[in-house]
Write a protein that holds these residues in place. Structure first.
Motif, PDB file in Angstrom:
ATOM      1  N   THR A  66      50.496  20.930  25.399  1.00  0.00           N
ATOM      2  CA  THR A  66      49.701  20.926  24.171  1.00  0.00           C
ATOM      3  C   THR A  66      48.246  20.583  24.435  1.00  0.00           C
ATOM      4  O   THR A  66      47.344  21.182  23.844  1.00  0.00           O
ATOM      5  N   VAL A  67      47.978  19.625  25.318  1.00  0.00           N
ATOM      6  CA  VAL A  67      46.592  19.181  25.533  1.00  0.00           C
ATOM      7  C   VAL A  67      45.921  19.791  26.758  1.00  0.00           C
ATOM      8  O   VAL A  67      44.704  19.693  26.908  1.00  0.00           O
ATOM      9  N   GLN A  68      46.679  20.439  27.624  1.00  0.00           N
ATOM     10  CA  GLN A  68      46.096  20.980  28.848  1.00  0.00           C
ATOM     11  C   GLN A  68      44.988  21.999  28.592  1.00  0.00           C
ATOM     12  O   GLN A  68      43.946  21.954  29.270  1.00  0.00           O
ATOM     13  N   PRO A  69      45.107  22.933  27.639  1.00  0.00           N
ATOM     14  CA  PRO A  69      43.996  23.864  27.406  1.00  0.00           C
ATOM     15  C   PRO A  69      42.698  23.144  26.999  1.00  0.00           C
ATOM     16  O   PRO A  69      41.619  23.520  27.463  1.00  0.00           O
ATOM     17  N   LEU A  70      42.810  22.112  26.186  1.00  0.00           N
ATOM     18  CA  LEU A  70      41.627  21.336  25.802  1.00  0.00           C
ATOM     19  C   LEU A  70      41.061  20.602  27.017  1.00  0.00           C
ATOM     20  O   LEU A  70      39.848  20.594  27.237  1.00  0.00           O
ATOM     21  N   ALA A  71      41.927  19.993  27.809  1.00  0.00           N
ATOM     22  CA  ALA A  71      41.477  19.282  28.999  1.00  0.00           C
ATOM     23  C   ALA A  71      40.743  20.234  29.956  1.00  0.00           C
ATOM     24  O   ALA A  71      39.695  19.875  30.499  1.00  0.00           O
ATOM     25  N   GLN A  72      41.270  21.426  30.134  1.00  0.00           N
ATOM     26  CA  GLN A  72      40.602  22.407  31.006  1.00  0.00           C
ATOM     27  C   GLN A  72      39.228  22.755  30.475  1.00  0.00           C
ATOM     28  O   GLN A  72      38.261  22.816  31.224  1.00  0.00           O
ATOM     29  N   ARG A  73      39.149  22.976  29.185  1.00  0.00           N
ATOM     30  CA  ARG A  73      37.865  23.333  28.565  1.00  0.00           C
ATOM     31  C   ARG A  73      36.847  22.213  28.739  1.00  0.00           C
ATOM     32  O   ARG A  73      35.658  22.466  28.907  1.00  0.00           O
ATOM     33  N   LEU A  74      37.313  20.962  28.688  1.00  0.00           N
ATOM     34  CA  LEU A  74      36.425  19.794  28.806  1.00  0.00           C
ATOM     35  C   LEU A  74      36.273  19.306  30.249  1.00  0.00           C
ATOM     36  O   LEU A  74      35.605  18.303  30.490  1.00  0.00           O
ATOM     37  N   HIS A  75      36.940  19.971  31.182  1.00  0.00           N
ATOM     38  CA  HIS A  75      36.918  19.589  32.601  1.00  0.00           C
ATOM     39  C   HIS A  75      37.443  18.162  32.802  1.00  0.00           C
ATOM     40  O   HIS A  75      36.867  17.367  33.542  1.00  0.00           O
ATOM     41  N   LEU A  76      38.554  17.868  32.131  1.00  0.00           N
ATOM     42  CA  LEU A  76      39.206  16.569  32.245  1.00  0.00           C
ATOM     43  C   LEU A  76      40.588  16.739  32.860  1.00  0.00           C
ATOM     44  O   LEU A  76      41.182  17.804  32.768  1.00  0.00           O
ATOM     45  N   THR A  77      41.079  15.682  33.434  1.00  0.00           N
ATOM     46  CA  THR A  77      42.452  15.643  33.924  1.00  0.00           C
ATOM     47  C   THR A  77      43.289  14.890  32.908  1.00  0.00           C
ATOM     48  O   THR A  77      42.893  13.808  32.463  1.00  0.00           O
ATOM     49  N   VAL A  78      44.423  15.433  32.539  1.00  0.00           N
ATOM     50  CA  VAL A  78      45.313  14.775  31.595  1.00  0.00           C
ATOM     51  C   VAL A  78      46.010  13.618  32.307  1.00  0.00           C
ATOM     52  O   VAL A  78      46.608  13.810  33.367  1.00  0.00           O
ATOM     53  N   ALA A  79      45.926  12.432  31.726  1.00  0.00           N
ATOM     54  CA  ALA A  79      46.666  11.276  32.249  1.00  0.00           C
ATOM     55  C   ALA A  79      48.134  11.486  31.893  1.00  0.00           C
ATOM     56  O   ALA A  79      48.497  11.528  30.718  1.00  0.00           O
ATOM     57  N   PHE A  80      48.961  11.623  32.913  1.00  0.00           N
ATOM     58  CA  PHE A  80      50.343  12.040  32.725  1.00  0.00           C
ATOM     59  C   PHE A  80      51.312  11.078  33.417  1.00  0.00           C
ATOM     60  O   PHE A  80      52.417  11.436  33.751  1.00  0.00           O
ATOM     61  N   ASP A  81      50.875   9.859  33.621  1.00  0.00           N
ATOM     62  CA  ASP A  81      51.686   8.879  34.342  1.00  0.00           C
ATOM     63  C   ASP A  81      52.587   8.062  33.434  1.00  0.00           C
ATOM     64  O   ASP A  81      53.447   7.341  33.920  1.00  0.00           O
ATOM     65  N   ASN A  82      52.365   8.132  32.137  1.00  0.00           N
ATOM     66  CA  ASN A  82      53.121   7.317  31.199  1.00  0.00           C
ATOM     67  C   ASN A  82      53.962   8.175  30.281  1.00  0.00           C
ATOM     68  O   ASN A  82      53.646   9.326  30.023  1.00  0.00           O
TER      69      ASN A  82
END
Length: 181
Positions: free
Chosen positions: A113-129
């Protein structure tokens, strides 16, 4: 190009996407967007947004077409006009065996759900929790989100719908302030 809607009626693809974007924006505003005053006090003007993952194909399935379209249009919701552009993004990890690698997981809807937004913003999704106890549970995720809020003006978390209530409780949000359906 035309695509059928749920009733089999053909609609233009551009209109379909526009409608989905409007639905995404309205649902994002109404469903589970939360401002956490306890974080704002300790972290300046931080805002934490919590959203439910996009629509899925079945009980444990991946995002369906509507869910993917919603994910692809989140940038329109978090564009700074009504909701701040997040500088940190979290996604619930359903499967402790995946670690922080969504490629090893089984259909991580929150990450999708959030990966396309993260890519657009050049962010890495925190996925450890995630809510599984081996991943720290909702309490561990709340701690990570609090730490991020101390460094970032806006934090976005996509979470599993049932566990949003537990994540928000761990963040100190009164139950009466949490929309749930």
């Amino acid at each position: 190009m035309c695509v059928p809607n749920r009733n089999g009626v053909a609609v233009q693809q551009a209109r379909w996407r526009a409608v989905l974007a409007q639905v995404a924006a309205a649902e994002a505003r109404a469903a589970a967007m939360l401002w956490l005053p306890s974080l704002a006090a300790s972290a300046g003007a931080s805002t934490v947004y919590i959203i439910r993952h996009g629509e899925k194909t079945f009980g444990g399935g991946c995002l369906n077409i509507q869910g993917q379209e919603r994910a692809n249009n989140l940038y329109r919701v978090f564009d700074g006009s009504r909701f701040a552009v997040p500088s940190a993004i979290f996604a619930n990890n359903y499967y402790e065996g995946a670690g922080s690698d969504p490629a090893r997981a089984n259909c991580e809807r929150c990450w999708l759900t959030v990966q396309p937004l993260a890519q657009r913003l050049h962010l890495t999704v925190a996925f450890d929790n995630g809510y599984p106890p081996a991943l720290g549970g909702n309490e561990g995720a709340a701690d990570a989100i609090r730490r991020a809020a101390q460094k970032h003006g806006a934090v976005l978390a996509a979470w599993e719908h049932y566990n949003i209530q537990f994540l928000t409780a761990a963040l100190g949000v009164p139950k009466a302030n949490v929309p749930y359906r």
